[in-house]
Enzyme design. Structure first.
Site, PDB file in Angstrom:
ATOM      1  N   ASP A  62      -6.029   6.440  -0.884  1.00 19.70           N
ATOM      2  CA  ASP A  62      -5.140   5.743   0.422  1.00 19.70           C
ATOM      3  C   ASP A  62      -6.109   4.941   0.989  1.00 19.70           C
ATOM      4  OD1 ASP A  62      -3.050   4.617   1.688  1.00 19.70           O
ATOM      5  OD2 ASP A  62      -2.716   6.347   2.709  1.00 19.70           O
TER       6      ASP A  62
ATOM      7  N   LYS B 259       1.397   7.991   0.363  1.00 23.50           N
ATOM      8  CA  LYS B 259       1.916   8.132   1.597  1.00 23.50           C
ATOM      9  C   LYS B 259       3.302   9.079   1.859  1.00 23.50           C
ATOM     10  CE  LYS B 259      -0.465   3.588   3.242  1.00 23.50           C
ATOM     11  NZ  LYS B 259      -1.197   4.151   4.319  1.00 23.50           N
TER      12      LYS B 259
ATOM     13  N   GLU C 259      -8.040   2.583   0.350  1.00 22.92           N
ATOM     14  CA  GLU C 259      -8.342   1.504  -0.791  1.00 22.92           C
ATOM     15  C   GLU C 259      -8.913   0.190   0.036  1.00 22.92           C
ATOM     16  OE1 GLU C 259      -5.390   1.631   0.703  1.00 22.92           O
ATOM     17  OE2 GLU C 259      -4.952  -0.250   1.376  1.00 22.92           O
TER      18      GLU C 259
ATOM     19  N   ASP D  69       0.082  -4.857   4.623  1.00 25.20           N
ATOM     20  CA  ASP D  69      -1.363  -4.656   4.232  1.00 25.20           C
ATOM     21  C   ASP D  69      -1.960  -5.656   3.749  1.00 25.20           C
ATOM     22  OD1 ASP D  69      -3.428  -2.494   4.674  1.00 25.20           O
ATOM     23  OD2 ASP D  69      -2.877  -1.652   2.876  1.00 25.20           O
TER      24      ASP D  69
ATOM     25  N   ARG E  25     -11.191  -0.437   1.988  1.00 26.41           N
ATOM     26  CA  ARG E  25     -12.747  -0.357   2.068  1.00 26.41           C
ATOM     27  C   ARG E  25     -13.223  -0.776   0.650  1.00 26.41           C
ATOM     28  NH1 ARG E  25     -12.770   5.297   4.867  1.00 26.41           N
ATOM     29  NH2 ARG E  25     -10.815   4.330   5.555  1.00 26.41           N
TER      30      ARG E  25
ATOM     31  N   ASP F 175       0.666  -1.118  -0.151  1.00 24.67           N
ATOM     32  CA  ASP F 175      -0.289   0.089   0.081  1.00 24.67           C
ATOM     33  C   ASP F 175       0.886   1.270   0.094  1.00 24.67           C
ATOM     34  OD1 ASP F 175      -1.994   1.907   0.305  1.00 24.67           O
ATOM     35  OD2 ASP F 175      -2.615   1.410   2.412  1.00 24.67           O
TER      36      ASP F 175
HETATM   37  N1  BES Z   1      -3.461   0.271   5.336  1.00 26.22           N
HETATM   38  C1  BES Z   1      -3.770   1.480   5.657  1.00 26.22           C
HETATM   39  C2  BES Z   1      -4.171   1.474   7.150  1.00 26.22           C
HETATM   40  C3  BES Z   1      -2.932   1.219   8.002  1.00 26.22           C
HETATM   41  C4  BES Z   1      -2.118   2.302   8.520  1.00 26.22           C
HETATM   42  C5  BES Z   1      -2.596   0.196   8.323  1.00 26.22           C
HETATM   43  C6  BES Z   1      -1.036   2.034   9.595  1.00 26.22           C
HETATM   44  C7  BES Z   1      -1.614  -0.265   9.167  1.00 26.22           C
HETATM   45  C8  BES Z   1      -0.909   0.714   9.780  1.00 26.22           C
HETATM   46  C9  BES Z   1      -5.058   2.030   4.865  1.00 26.22           C
HETATM   47  O1  BES Z   1      -5.290   1.589   3.622  1.00 26.22           O
HETATM   48  C10 BES Z   1      -4.984   3.369   4.826  1.00 26.22           C
HETATM   49  O2  BES Z   1      -4.252   4.145   4.029  1.00 26.22           O
HETATM   50  N2  BES Z   1      -5.817   4.224   5.388  1.00 26.22           N
HETATM   51  C11 BES Z   1      -5.992   5.395   5.819  1.00 26.22           C
HETATM   52  C12 BES Z   1      -7.500   5.941   5.297  1.00 26.22           C
HETATM   53  C13 BES Z   1      -7.570   7.614   5.176  1.00 26.22           C
HETATM   54  C14 BES Z   1      -6.973   7.690   4.106  1.00 26.22           C
HETATM   55  C15 BES Z   1      -9.200   7.835   5.179  1.00 26.22           C
HETATM   56  C16 BES Z   1      -5.531   6.038   6.953  1.00 26.22           C
HETATM   57  O3  BES Z   1      -5.792   5.105   8.128  1.00 26.22           O
HETATM   58  O4  BES Z   1      -4.850   6.789   6.842  1.00 26.22           O
HETATM   59 ZN    ZN Z   2      -4.118  -0.066   2.972  1.00 29.91          ZN
HETATM   60 MN    MN Z   3      -4.040   2.989   2.187  1.00 28.77          MN
END
Ligand code: BES
Ligand code: ZN
Ligand code: MN
Length: 548
Positions: free
Chosen positions: A351, A281, A353, A292, A355, A274
């Site tokens: 990001d 990111k 993704e 991920d 869901r 991811d």
């Molecule tokens: N895979 C990430 C969530 C994540 C963050 C997992 C840290 C493990 C450790 C997910 O895909 C993500 O990036 N989520 C975003 C959502 C936001 C953009 C609404 C997040 O949590 O920042």
């Molecule tokens: Zn993710």
């Molecule tokens: Mn993500």
């Protein structure tokens, strides 16, 4: 690792180390310890009269035996306070002891099975827990270490447990259970710890197939064309950035030993890397986004364990697998994706993704007319903020199911904590131009992610487990070395066992479990009447309170 069970006396067995547990602050020796103490002329009592070893959890002292025992060394292991001792403390103690034996370079170790009378758990579960603790603690992800010294190699070969005759067969059976579970956890850890470039959707699918072939599990791998045919527009949207280099896969695994029963469906988020996509990111910590696909890893491990334990329960694992990458073909923030369900999603942030791909997988799940659907996903950073590394974030559309998961979490010590999935939170994911949007802003980020998933669940009981905080271990703990933890495997196995028990008891066993929450729902004025069927089919459909 070889496990032996003997009914002989621990003090006479030839071993490198005999391990004895000592509860904190207890000077009075238990029967097992007293027998060894006698052979040693009172040395243990003498040691415990000092202050250097008090039995604190995690502490130990190693003593020579001067030919007075069959074992060369005696390892006293601190068990912590007896009053607060739980099953997981036993798992931790077994793991700690195994790591000590490994680090002292011993080949063989032995331990008496702690007096089992009055214990809150069975001998079989005792055996399972010991094997889990030992094997999970000795796990080592060394696939990429080329400079391992010979001195670093594992010499630890065998553990002998001493138990009364009446307990040996149950103990042995439990040790085998634990071995099978630990083997599945090890597979999950291997898959999740692997670098993104070596664990692409295609490789993940191949590894799943390889596992399935070994256990008589049916495996189907859908490629990008098949995914397109299914109209999984959200999965394809995420996959677009990597399509040429690493196309997506949709993996289905089916373990269906029981005729005429609805399956438990486990859905695992399989983002093999991811990067965030166009909403990229920050560089700092991005390397960790190889984990991920921990949800995918967990459901693969769980179905492996369930099949190898030959549990009489039907289980399906579904894995949408793709990278999330930027690129000329990548989806853009503002794009709108059409999902398999027909509903549209506005992509606020590429990001978010997880869901998206889960939305399509949750629609696909409906084909199985599932008993329940659980999804496991490293879904939100917000979950890490809310619960840290201790608890899985848990939400669902059926309180009975949520309660079952909470209980399984307590039993396995893969604990979960429920967050409120109230209707009001969906306000945050309303889109001006599509049916829903994939970002709900920072407040309650874990809940709004689940709220979006809830828009795509079918007429089934469903729960979502956010494992973002629990799937990776940075420091290393008792039986969880640094790296992927394998969270979820033991929890799902425990749940499957509960359902398997129901299957065996009466024809309506599992249905009764369905009927309970449905009866509750029926009591609510908004619900669709008080009909509680015994076959579970209609009932479970109507029990889903949040219908769209
Ligand atoms: N895979 C990430 C969530 C994540 C963050 C997992 C840290 C493990 C450790 C997910 O895909 C993500 O990036 N989520 C975003 C959502 C936001 C953009 C609404 C997040 O949590 O920042
Ligand atoms: Zn993710
Ligand atoms: Mn993500």
């Amino acid at each position: 690792m070889k496990f032996n069970v003997k009914t002989t006396k621990p003090e006479s067995e030839k071993l490198d180390a005999l391990v004895l547990g000592v509860f904190e602050g207890e000077k009075k020796l238990s029967a097992d310890v007293a027998a060894v103490d006698k052979a040693l002329g009172g040395m243990i009592a003498e040691v415990l009269s000092g202050a250097e070893f008090t039995g604190k959890a995690g502490s130990h002292i190693l003593l020579p035996t001067m030919g007075e025992l069959g074992a060369r060394r005696l390892l006293l292991l601190g068990m912590g306070k007896r009053a607060s001792f739980k099953l997981d403390n036993l798992r931790q103690a077994a793991g700690r002891a195994a790591q000590l034996v490994r680090d002292y370079k011993f080949k063989t170790a032995g331990a008496p099975l702690a007096d089992h009378a009055g214990a809150a758990f069975s001998t079989r579960l005792h055996g399972q827990t010991l094997a889990e603790g030992i094997l999970m603690a000795l796990y080592d992800y060394d696939a990429y270490k080329t400079e391992r010294e010979a001195a670093e190699r594992l010499v630890f070969e065998a553990v002998t447990f001493f138990a009364p005759v009446a307990e040996t067969s149950e103990l042995k059976a439990g040790l085998v259970d634990g071995e099978r579970i630990a083997e599945a956890v090890a597979l999950t850890r291997d898959l999740v710890s692997a670098p993104g470039s070596d664990m692409t959707p295609t490789i993940l699918a191949n590894r799943a197939k390889e596992m399935a072939d070994k256990h008589g599990i049916k495996c189907q791998i859908l490629d990008e064309k098949a995914i397109d045919k299914l109209k999984m527009g959200a999965l394809l949207g995420v996959a677009r950035g990597a399509m040429e280099a690493q196309p997506p896969r949709f993996i289905t695994l089916e373990y269906m030993p029981v005729k005429g029963r609805k399956p438990l469906v486990f859905v695992g988020k399989g983002i093999t890397f991811d990067s965030g996509g166009i909403s990229i990111k920050p560089a700092d910590g991005m390397d960790k986004m190889k984990y991920d696909m921990a949800g995918a890893g967990a459901v693969i491990g769980a179905i492996k364990a369930i099949a190898s334990l030959q549990l009489p329960v039907n289980v399906v694992a579904l894995i949408p697998a793709t990278e999330n990458m930027p690129g000329g073909h990548a989806m853009h923030p503002g794009d709108i994706l059409k999902t398999m369900s027909g509903k549209t999603i506005e992509v606020i942030n590429t990001d978010a993704e997880g869901r998206l791909i889960l939305a399509d997988a949750l629609s696909f799940a409906e084909r199985y007319q599932p008993e329940i659907v659980l999804d496991l996903a490293t879904l939100t950073g917000a979950c890490v903020i809310a619960l840290g590394n201790q608890a899985i974030g848990l939400m669902g559309n059926d309180q009975g199911l949520v309660d079952q998961i909470l209980a399984a979490g307590e039993r396995t010590w893969e604990r979960a904590w429920q967050l409120p999935l109230w209707e009001e939170y969906s306000e945050q994911i309303k889109s001006d131009i599509a049916d829903v949007k994939n970002g709900g802003g920072r407040p309650a980020g874990t809940i709004t992610a689940a709220a979006m998933l809830a828009k795509f669940t079918g007429a089934y009981r469903w729960a979502h487990l956010d494992i973002a905080g629990t799937a990776w271990e940075d420091k290393g703990r008792a039986y969880v070395p640094k790296g992927a933890t394998g969270i979820g495997v033991r929890l799902l196995v425990d749940l499957a066992r509960e359902y398997a028990k129901g299957n065996k008891v009466t024809a309506g066993g599992t249905a009764a479990q369905v009927a309970k929450p449905a009866a509750k729902a029926a009591a609510k004025p908004a619900s669709s009447g008080a009909k509680v069927s015994t076959n579970g089919a209609k009932t479970s459909a109507k029990s889903a309170p949040r219908k769209k």
